[in-house]
Design a protein around this motif. Structure first.
Motif, PDB file in Angstrom:
ATOM      1  N   TYR A  48       0.811  -1.218   0.000  1.00 55.35           N
ATOM      2  CA  TYR A  48       0.000   0.000   0.000  1.00 55.35           C
ATOM      3  C   TYR A  48       0.844   1.268   0.000  1.00 55.35           C
ATOM      4  O   TYR A  48       0.417   2.304  -0.505  1.00 55.35           O
ATOM      5  CB  TYR A  48      -0.906   0.046   1.240  1.00 55.35           C
ATOM      6  N   ILE A  49       2.024   1.193   0.605  1.00 49.88           N
ATOM      7  CA  ILE A  49       2.848   2.376   0.867  1.00 49.88           C
ATOM      8  C   ILE A  49       4.266   2.117   0.392  1.00 49.88           C
ATOM      9  O   ILE A  49       4.754   0.981   0.436  1.00 49.88           O
ATOM     10  CB  ILE A  49       2.847   2.697   2.381  1.00 49.88           C
ATOM     11  N   GLU A  50       4.926   3.178  -0.072  1.00 48.08           N
ATOM     12  CA  GLU A  50       6.335   3.105  -0.441  1.00 48.08           C
ATOM     13  C   GLU A  50       7.161   3.818   0.622  1.00 48.08           C
ATOM     14  O   GLU A  50       6.872   4.967   0.967  1.00 48.08           O
ATOM     15  CB  GLU A  50       6.564   3.770  -1.806  1.00 48.08           C
ATOM     16  N   LEU A  51       8.139   3.133   1.164  1.00 50.75           N
ATOM     17  CA  LEU A  51       9.038   3.705   2.163  1.00 50.75           C
ATOM     18  C   LEU A  51      10.452   3.717   1.605  1.00 50.75           C
ATOM     19  O   LEU A  51      10.953   2.689   1.151  1.00 50.75           O
ATOM     20  CB  LEU A  51       9.016   2.878   3.455  1.00 50.75           C
ATOM     21  N   GLU A  52      11.060   4.882   1.607  1.00 51.02           N
ATOM     22  CA  GLU A  52      12.444   5.024   1.167  1.00 51.02           C
ATOM     23  C   GLU A  52      13.210   5.846   2.184  1.00 51.02           C
ATOM     24  O   GLU A  52      12.638   6.720   2.851  1.00 51.02           O
ATOM     25  CB  GLU A  52      12.506   5.717  -0.201  1.00 51.02           C
ATOM     26  N   ALA A  53      14.492   5.571   2.310  1.00 50.26           N
ATOM     27  CA  ALA A  53      15.323   6.309   3.263  1.00 50.26           C
ATOM     28  C   ALA A  53      15.338   7.794   2.923  1.00 50.26           C
ATOM     29  O   ALA A  53      15.391   8.181   1.749  1.00 50.26           O
ATOM     30  CB  ALA A  53      16.748   5.751   3.242  1.00 50.26           C
ATOM     31  N   ARG A  55      13.083   9.986   2.917  1.00 48.35           N
ATOM     32  CA  ARG A  55      11.958  10.485   2.125  1.00 48.35           C
ATOM     33  C   ARG A  55      10.658  10.158   2.862  1.00 48.35           C
ATOM     34  O   ARG A  55      10.550   9.106   3.495  1.00 48.35           O
ATOM     35  CB  ARG A  55      11.947   9.821   0.744  1.00 48.35           C
ATOM     36  N   ALA A  56       9.696  11.062   2.786  1.00 50.65           N
ATOM     37  CA  ALA A  56       8.412  10.832   3.446  1.00 50.65           C
ATOM     38  C   ALA A  56       7.710   9.613   2.848  1.00 50.65           C
ATOM     39  O   ALA A  56       7.868   9.300   1.660  1.00 50.65           O
ATOM     40  CB  ALA A  56       7.523  12.068   3.293  1.00 50.65           C
ATOM     41  N   ALA A  57       6.940   8.923   3.681  1.00 52.31           N
ATOM     42  CA  ALA A  57       6.147   7.792   3.201  1.00 52.31           C
ATOM     43  C   ALA A  57       5.128   8.282   2.176  1.00 52.31           C
ATOM     44  O   ALA A  57       4.558   9.369   2.304  1.00 52.31           O
ATOM     45  CB  ALA A  57       5.442   7.128   4.370  1.00 52.31           C
ATOM     46  N   ARG A  58       4.911   7.470   1.151  1.00 47.85           N
ATOM     47  CA  ARG A  58       3.978   7.834   0.085  1.00 47.85           C
ATOM     48  C   ARG A  58       3.085   6.644  -0.249  1.00 47.85           C
ATOM     49  O   ARG A  58       3.497   5.488  -0.125  1.00 47.85           O
ATOM     50  CB  ARG A  58       4.735   8.254  -1.191  1.00 47.85           C
TER      51      ARG A  58
END
Length: 219
Positions: A48-53, A55-58
């Motif tokens: 459901y969500i993209e998490l990257e170092a 960077r805000a969750a999207r």
């Protein structure tokens, strides 16, 4: 909180690529930030969500390539889960599927766009649960996220007579899938869900491809 966020993403109340404000979510749901972060990690694992170092969750994005990948893989997963559901579903699970279908039909009749999207998602998720195969469920859950968002794209044209006809066709296909599962006819159930996906493919090509640009799913 998790159910609310999932529904917002599935119905595109939260658009693909939208930033999720951790602090705002904490305040909205009355939670401290650590459990909100843990929930986001869980939802990222589900797709459901993209998490990257740094960077805000999207919200997970959608692109032509992701839609192409969806329509390439979806028939394999949906047919497999539906055929297995015909073999393995219990009576109580089939009754639960019928209840979801009743709610889907009500949403169609009442022009409830979000309801159509949500209960269509629940319909196919329930079939996946009825398959009783843990290897298929992660792929099905990920597919259902984009299936719901694709649905929201073409369900939002309520004044189009062809759209209402297609919705009636989709509802009828649901009924036929249930009947095939009740008969324990895996082959028939698989053929029906494949036709059901073809209906989604046609609608997606009609409403999502910009004018003058070839649809990535016209294959």
């Amino acid at each position: 909180m998790s159910d609310v966020l999932r529904r917002r993403i599935l119905t595109m109340e939260l658009a693909p690529g939208a930033v999720l404000d951790e602090m705002a979510l904490s305040e909205e749901f009355g939670l401290s930030r650590p459990p909100v972060r843990e929930l986001m990690r869980q939802m990222a694992g589900e797709g459901y969500i993209e998490l990257e170092a740094n960077r805000a969750a999207r919200v997970t994005s959608m692109s032509y390539q992701s839609l192409r990948n969806f329509f390439l893989v979806a028939p394999m997963i949906y047919v497999a889960t539906t055929k297995l559901a015909a073999e393995n579903a219990s009576r109580s699970e089939i009754d639960a599927l019928k209840l979801i279908q009743k709610r889907f039909r009500t949403a169609v009749e009442q022009y409830d766009v979000d309801g159509r999207v949500f209960y269509n998602d629940q319909f196919h998720l329930q079939i996946g649960e009825m398959a009783h195969n843990p290897y298929l469920m992660p792929s099905l859950r990920r597919l259902l996220i984009d299936h719901a968002r694709i649905g929201k794209i073409f369900y939002r044209h309520p004044n189009n007579p062809q759209m209402q006809d297609d919705l009636e066709t989709a509802a009828r296909q649901h009924d036929e899938i249930i009947e095939a599962i009740e008969r324990r006819s895996g082959d028939a159930a698989g053929d029906l869900v494949r036709a059901h996906l073809d209906l989604s493919r046609r609608n997606m090509a009609m409403y999502a491809a910009p004018e003058g640009l070839e649809s990535p799913i016209g294959m």
